[in-house]
Design an enzyme around this catalytic site. Structure first.
Site, short mmCIF file in Angstrom:
data_model
loop_
_atom_site.label_atom_id
_atom_site.label_comp_id
_atom_site.label_asym_id
_atom_site.label_seq_id
_atom_site.Cartn_x
_atom_site.Cartn_y
_atom_site.Cartn_z
N HIS A 144 0.81 -1.21 0.00
CA HIS A 144 0.00 0.00 0.00
C HIS A 144 0.85 1.26 0.00
O HIS A 144 0.51 2.25 -0.65
CB HIS A 144 -0.92 -0.01 1.22
CG HIS A 144 -1.87 1.15 1.27
ND1 HIS A 144 -3.01 1.22 0.50
CD2 HIS A 144 -1.85 2.30 2.00
CE1 HIS A 144 -3.65 2.35 0.75
NE2 HIS A 144 -2.98 3.02 1.66
N HIS A 185 -10.20 3.02 -0.19
CA HIS A 185 -10.33 2.54 1.18
C HIS A 185 -11.22 1.30 1.14
O HIS A 185 -12.24 1.21 1.82
CB HIS A 185 -10.92 3.62 2.10
CG HIS A 185 -10.11 3.82 3.34
ND1 HIS A 185 -10.64 3.97 4.60
CD2 HIS A 185 -8.76 3.89 3.52
CE1 HIS A 185 -9.67 4.13 5.48
NE2 HIS A 185 -8.52 4.10 4.85
#
Length: 755
Positions: free
Chosen positions: A55, A104
């Site tokens: 990420h 998200h």
């Protein structure tokens, strides 16, 4: 509290460390040991594990993402490109816009409300950190089948989280998407975009220059929520037992963020900030390593000075916490009193926790003991880079040969009429008012267009109190089609860009720049990696052809449940500018007696189409042909026509084809139309999803000038008919459909499922 110090690490080289539990591969851990010349302390391991996560480090995507730079078109408007918290473009009159989209996804599945809410909060802080006032948000959402239990659990919570956070911040939600597909069951996509405005000479960057300058942590207190949240949840294969990761989901406080926005803007106005970084994924680890790496190379931090909501937190937990509503600033010693006074005015906790150095080392202490001593660039910029193997999926050729031309097609007026209503009421086409009605679209008073318009449009002139007035406007759209990308990821990414570019263009705006959120399965799967490589290549090539640079974005991998990956879903956001927002083109039909015109050319193209999905549950063949030259010519016509006041309304033609575009144009204001289909096959005319097309209306007085403009630009211009005052959609050869019947069909779908 006993802590693992640097001295102890040097004395205990063989002590086992939990690197695997923190998502770090054995060879990555060995590399950390080589960098440090010893084993890492537990705090150093915490930093490297989150900063080298997929990420945060983009370790599987970097080799492909470089194309956005090497193929970037020249753009005089680009002020800040990739590598900063968000891109910045010059929109004229001394103004700049900054925008970015991020994912998200996994947090929103685990805890829908907080996962989605903190997705909004995080992207807003990215915009704040560029020195801008956030002025609007958008969201691109994808869920499983509309009637699936998983969707009924996740969707309401996600929408509520977006709504509550954005509404509390006082930011209008001006656009986005909501789509449904079985492939997203267990792995929804929640992509949030924010746009901000600033004067072009007031850009702030994430850097820590100047030895002796102070490092200030300000905003909310640090707690145990979100420890390893985004960096952990988004960097591993997603299983059903991810519900057990609920404590990893961050918890948001929009009221604190609202204060933080106003505090930051006053700090910027007072010119007491040298550099600034938001605390998002990887928290203090990210902020300190990135600021130090981009500054004069070093930083000393007293980690025990970090204000805590939970005094039992260990140093490692403080470093990995992703508690929300926090920022880190670099401030000169002489400006510290003014900085602190402004924070106190806004009731924002602020603490000096460190100092910039030129040692080339990030050193952290805990009650006098050194627990971190690393070169910051090795964590922030020098993580592992993988050239993952990739190959075309085994079933790709068979998928592409499954041509929808073999499917039964409706024939005759009654079947065509019934098909139009069926497609119009299908989940991916039907009204999303159940979702968007929960968002405040007009707060702040600068929204000019919002959902269900093709793009959101904002007035710039009143964005900043005291700033010079301007009639400029900005337009924003996000688009993506996982079905197209599954059939051909190279073309699918280009089609996502094409639609977003076109949606901005139909408002009359000139597209300027691109942000993207690339949602894919596991990069460790060679078939997924092929999809990703092709999508990036396609998007980079298309941006070059259209002349719109990529300013930044986000890669979201591991979007799969078990071994089943989602459809490759590149979501593309485009920002455009209107020189005079008063000239923007309204969405849909705006009055009777206007000529209804189809721009562009239609072919028999149904691969990945709404009709194939709705009528047959079919996915196969090839997606519509990409026509980038035609898209650019169409956008030029629309911008020129808008500037000259030639258009009375517009709507892009995309999902569901011309039939859906006509129906939605009627629904915009209850205005009917009477049209004749231009081709020999009514089905193709109505439902083909050929690209580079738009539906526009012009008055009788401006028709000749508009037709001449189209001819000069070599854009096909076909008059279909006129708008009417009878509130009926009348397609020659079909029984007229009352607009009220269209509305009942269009608006019933989501409320029937979600109440």
């Amino acid at each position: 509290m006993n802590v693992d110090t640097v001295a102890r690490a040097a004395q205990t080289p063989d002590e086992p460390m939990p690197h695997v539990e923190l998502g770090m591969k054995d060879d990555e851990y060995q590399r950390v040991k080589e960098i440090l010349g010893r084993r890492p302390t537990s705090s150093e391991l915490a930093i490297y594990s989150v900063m080298w996560s997929e990420h945060c480090s983009y370790k599987s995507s970097k080799v492909h993402l470089r194309q956005f730079g090497t193929k970037a078109p020249k753009s005089d408007a680009l002020l800040v490109g990739m590598g900063e918290n968000a891109g910045v473009v010059d929109i004229g009159d001394g103004w700049a816009a900054t925008f970015k989209i991020e994912s998200h996804n996994h947090p929103s599945y685990v805890e829908p409300h907080q996962g989605a809410a903190t997705g909004v909060g995080g992207i807003v802080r990215d915009i704040m950190s560029m020195g801008a006032r956030p002025v609007a948000v958008m969201d691109s959402l994808r869920f499983g089948a509309i009637d699936a239990p998983d969707t009924r659990r996740v969707l309401p919570g996600v929408v509520e989280g977006i709504s509550s956070y954005g509404n509390c911040l006082g930011l209008p939600n001006i656009g986005g998407e909501v789509a449904f597909d079985d492939c997203y069951i267990g792995n929804p996509l929640v992509n949030a975009l924010c746009v901000g405005l600033l004067r072009k000479d007031q850009i702030k960057l994430a850097t820590a220059p100047g030895p002796g300058n102070k490092v200030v942590l300000f905003g909310a207190l640090t707690g145990p929520d979100g420890i390893g949240g985004a960096s952990v949840l988004a960097s591993a294969t997603f299983e059903e037992e991810s519900h057990a990761k609920r404590p990893s989901v961050q918890v948001g406080d929009p009221f604190m963020e609202k204060l933080l926005i106003e505090c930051c803007l006053e700090l910027f106005a007072a010119d007491v900030v040298v550099g600034i970084q938001d605390l998002g994924a990887a928290g203090v680890s990210c902020a300190t390593t990135e600021l130090a790496a981009k500054g004069t190379g070093g930083m000393d931090v007293r980690l025990d000075l970090v204000p805590l909501r939970d005094p039992t937190l260990r140093p490692e937990e403080i470093l990995m916490s992703e508690s929300q509503e926090r920022m880190m600033a670099v401030v000169t010693p002489e400006d510290i009193p003014a900085f602190m006074a402004i924070c106190e005015k806004w009731d924002i906790p602020a603490t000096v926790i460190g100092e910039v150095t030129d040692t080339g080392r990030l050193v952290m202490t805990w009650h006098g003991e050194t627990i971190v001593d690393i070169p910051p660039g090795t964590a922030a910029d020098e993580g592992p880079v993988y050239e993952r193997p990739y190959h075309e999926p085994a079933g790709q050729a068979a998928l592409n040969s499954d041509d929808p031309a073999a499917l039964d097609r409706p024939s005759g007026p009654e079947e065509l009429r019934a098909t139009l209503l069926k497609v119009l009421g299908s989940p991916n086409i039907a009204s999303k008012e159940w979702v968007t009605g929960q968002y405040d679209r007009y707060v702040r008073g600068n929204t000019v267009l919002a959902q269900p318009a093709d793009a959101g449009v904002l007035r710039v002139g009143e964005a900043m109190p005291g700033a010079t007035e301007t009639n400029r406007g900005i337009a924003l759209a996000t688009d993506g089609n996982g079905r197209y990308a599954r059939l051909d990821p190279y073309a699918g990414a280009q089609l996502a860009l094409s639609e977003s570019y076109r949606n901005v263009a139909v408002t009359g705006a000139r597209p300027l720049a691109v942000t993207n959120c690339l949602n894919f399965g596991s990069p460790e799967d060679p078939e997924v990696m092929w999809q990703f490589a092709e999508a990036v290549r396609g998007l980079a090539d298309a941006c070059k052809a259209l002349g719109v640079p990529v300013t930044g974005g986000n890669v979201s991998f591991y979007n799969q449940t078990g071994t089943v990956a989602i459809n490759p879903t590149p979501v593309v956001g485009v920002l455009g500018v209107l020189d005079d927002v008063r000239r923007r083109v309204p969405s849909g039909f705006t009055g009777e007696g206007h000529r209804v015109i189809l721009l562009g050319e239609t072919a028999d193209e149904f691969g990945g189409s709404a009709w194939a999905q709705v009528a047959h549950g079919h996915l196969g063949g090839l997606p519509p042909q990409v026509r980038l030259d035609a898209e650019r010519a169409l956008a030029g016509v629309l911008a020129e026509a808008s500037a000259r006041g030639l258009l009375t309304g517009s709507h892009d033609v995309s999902d569901g084809g011309l039939a859906v575009a006509l129906a939605e144009a009627c629904l915009a204001r209850g205005v009917g139309c009477a049209v004749t289909l231009p081709g020999e096959d009514p089905f193709v005319d109505m439902f083909s999803e050929s690209t580079a097309r738009a539906l526009v209306t012009v008055s009788a007085e401006t028709y000749d000038a508009f037709a001449a403009l189209c001819a000069t630009s070599e854009v096909a211009c076909t008059t279909l008919g006129t708008t009417t005052g009878d509130a009926m959609l009348t397609i020659d050869g079909l029984a007229p459909i009352p607009v009220e019947e269209l509305r009942e069909t269009y608006e019933a779908t989501l409320p029937a499922i979600f109440g």
